[in-house]
Design an enzyme around this catalytic site. Structure first.
Site, PDB file in Angstrom:
ATOM      1  N   ASP A  14       4.121   8.370  -6.724  1.00 18.60           N
ATOM      2  CA  ASP A  14       2.508   8.444  -6.917  1.00 18.60           C
ATOM      3  C   ASP A  14       2.051   9.558  -7.629  1.00 18.60           C
ATOM      4  O   ASP A  14       1.025  10.322  -7.486  1.00 18.60           O
ATOM      5  CB  ASP A  14       1.925   8.696  -5.475  1.00 18.60           C
ATOM      6  CG  ASP A  14       2.627   7.613  -4.501  1.00 18.60           C
ATOM      7  OD1 ASP A  14       3.024   6.473  -4.641  1.00 18.60           O
ATOM      8  OD2 ASP A  14       2.881   8.334  -3.266  1.00 18.60           O
ATOM      9  N   GLU A 187      -4.689  -0.472  -4.041  1.00 17.85           N
ATOM     10  CA  GLU A 187      -4.269   0.791  -3.400  1.00 17.85           C
ATOM     11  C   GLU A 187      -4.334   1.742  -4.642  1.00 17.85           C
ATOM     12  O   GLU A 187      -4.269   1.390  -5.843  1.00 17.85           O
ATOM     13  CB  GLU A 187      -3.158   1.115  -2.517  1.00 17.85           C
ATOM     14  CG  GLU A 187      -1.942   0.745  -3.149  1.00 17.85           C
ATOM     15  CD  GLU A 187      -0.591   0.985  -2.238  1.00 17.85           C
ATOM     16  OE1 GLU A 187      -0.820   1.619  -1.253  1.00 17.85           O
ATOM     17  OE2 GLU A 187       0.328   0.390  -2.554  1.00 17.85           O
TER      18      GLU A 187
END
Length: 562
Positions: A14, A187
């Site tokens: 991420d 997301e």
């Protein structure tokens, strides 16, 4: 120079990338591992150094009791108004209808801190990021969670204005700006303003082999005003099963001083057993989700495109204005525990290393035996990431177990339900022995297996230290022991490394977001605090590819099987 992907090997997922003057910074997720949020720095995007772990005190992060793969999800790093801003999420629930979480904000004038006391922002959803608009206004952009069983749980991307005078959100300004595509699971949003238009980068498809990144844009920040990039997605490996890099998607965009553009993304490098199809299963990602960087160009219509196609490339042209950055050749580590503070590469679970664990310094690490390796609260374990497919790790330990309930040794660990170790314990005859055990899926806390049982290796009387070693060889790994540090004996147990992969864990547990670790642990669930003393730890990388002559190479291939 060329960027060779992944640039951050082993569990570094991420990525949130920014540039401050001539230096690039990447912040990555750490989940239940402590300290929270790793930040790497580089001036050339090729060579990266770990410069800080941000959330290093309980005031900033206390994850005691958090489930595996809870904790820090997708931190967002930004720079504005002369300081660094970090938004981070502490997720307390991973399974079921709810994702109880809290988003926090901390700031610092220097990347290495000190970082300010956390400000509680909200709990609307995870993957929150902070957008600093050109007019000085700031907005929180985030995935939005919906627990209701008759709605999809990923309820679009919400934007909420942030008031810098009160350092609080303005909930009345909240609106859904993007609902995602029919791939669902939208997301990881990051918002940018480029050439007068707002560009939203968001991940979809879940962080597995269907993962992808899409781009949408709008001339305003009005509700549902964003239009998706045509001929997308922007980045995915769903339709490139033979690529060396897989799962690319969730990430962030950055420009260079010279006006070039790059995108940092999570990625994975799965492998297959010789007996398996190369595409089903697509593979086992024992190094977890790593960080890759792709070059980006803009088409005539003003949309960003990944150079080389949406599958990305293993080798990428470095920025033309790159400044050579010195960094270690690999991630090997030798620690003789002479410092009173643990090396930056060590992690603990959920809480920082403290006197409750034991102590370090004066040439040894002392670990006080506490809970078992399935414990969410009190666990004396320090570990570091697997960052290569081939490595050796060893240690030297002194331990006098009280009973079979006390154990200490060397572990390969993914989470509470997927791990193995070689350790010293007591048998029913009162002898100190060496055992190898594994815990793996099948139920929530895993299924435990003692491999040596009645054939556990008896430690000779008068032996002060035992040496342990693990040899990881991509698809499998083994354990060895020695009574003098020179003559080694391999335990006749070959373990499947796939058990320590995201892709194996997801079969039995909903949190599968980290990667394999190797480390040191002491257990004494009898409650008598039996203490183990570790003299040193050595982690030696051998490369990412084994050659026919038995040596190891760092060369990567554009193909998973080339």
């Amino acid at each position: 120079m060329q960027i060779q992907n992944p640039v951050l090997p082993g569990f570094n997922s991420d990525p949130s990338i920014i540039r401050v003057e001539d230096t690039y910074y990447i912040a990555t997720s750490t989940f239940e591992w402590y300290p929270g949020v790793r930040i790497h720095a580089s001036k050339d995007m090729v060579h990266w150094n770990l410069v800080t772990n941000v959330l290093d005190r309980l005031e900033l992060l206390d994850m005691k009791g958090n489930p595996s793969s809870g904790g820090i999800w997708a931190p967002d790093l930004s720079y504005a108004d002369g300081k660094f801003w970090l938004i981070y999420t502490d997720v307390k629930i991973t399974d079921g209808a709810f994702k109880d979480m809290t988003n926090y904000l901390t700031t610092a004038e220097n990347i290495e801190g000190p970082w300010s006391a956390p400000i509680r922002v909200n709990g609307v959803g995870f993957d929150a990021s902070l957008f600093h608009d050109e007019d000085g206004r700031k907005y929180l952009v985030q995935q939005t969670w919906d627990h209701r069983e008759y709605h999809h749980p990923f309820d679009g991307i919400t934007l909420t204005e942030f008031d810098t005078d009160t350092m609080k959100l303005k909930p009345e300004t909240a609106r859904t700006i993007f609902e995602g595509t029919d791939v669902k699971l939208v997301e990881g949003p990051h918002l940018y303003k480029i050439n007068g238009e707002y560009y939203l980068f968001a991940a979809e498809g879940g962080t597995v082999f269907t993962h992808q990144e899409v781009v949408a844009r709008s001339k305003s920040l009005d509700e549902k005003s964003f239009v998706v990039e045509p001929d997308g997605p922007f980045l995915t490996n769903f339709d490139t099963p033979y690529s060396y890099l897989q799962k690319q998607g969730h990430g962030a965009l950055v420009d260079t001083p010279g006006g070039e553009w790059y995108y940092a993304s999570l990625t994975a490098r799965p492998w297959n057993h010789d007996t398996e199809s190369s595409t089903d299963p697509r593979g086992w990602s024992t190094l977890g989700r790593e960080t890759s960087i792709q070059k980006v160009e803009w088409d005539e219509a003003g949309w960003p495109r990944v150079v080389g196609g949406h599958g990305g490339q293993t080798f990428v042209e470095a920025p033309k204005d790159a400044i050579l950055t010195e960094a270690p050749a690999d991630h090997s580590q030798h620690d003789e525990f002479t410092d009173a503070k643990l090396d930056m590469n060590w992690n603990t679970l959920r809480v920082p290393f403290s006197d409750e664990f034991g102590s370090t310094g004066d040439g040894s690490l002392k670990l006080i035996g506490r809970g078992s390796l399935v414990n969410y609260h009190d666990l004396s374990l320090i570990a570091r990431r697997w960052q290569a497919f081939y490595f050796d790790a060893e240690t030297k330990v002194k331990f006098d177990p009280f009973s079979y309930q006390s154990m200490a040794g060397l572990t390969n660990y993914y989470n509470h339900s997927h791990w193995s170790w070689i350790f010293i314990t007591k048998n029913d005859d009162g002898q100190s022995v060496i055992e190898v055990a594994e815990n793996k899926g099948g139920q929530r806390n895993g299924t435990y297996t003692s491999y040596l049982k009645d054939d556990a290796i008896v430690i000779p009387e008068g032996t002060e230290y035992v040496w342990f070693k693990t040899k990881v060889r991509k698809e499998s790994y083994t354990y060895e022991y020695s009574f003098n540090g020179t003559d080694w004996t391999e335990v006749p147990v070959v373990l499947d490394a796939a058990v320590l992969s995201d892709d194996y864990v997801v079969q039995s547990y909903g949190g599968f977001f980290t990667g394999a670790y190797v480390g040191l642990a002491a257990v004494d669930y009898s409650g008598y605090d039996t203490t183990a003393e570790f003299d040193y730890f050595d982690y030696k990388e051998l490369g990412d590819k084994q050659l026919e002559d038995g040596s190891y190479s760092w060369e990567a291939s554009e193909s998973r099987f080339g």
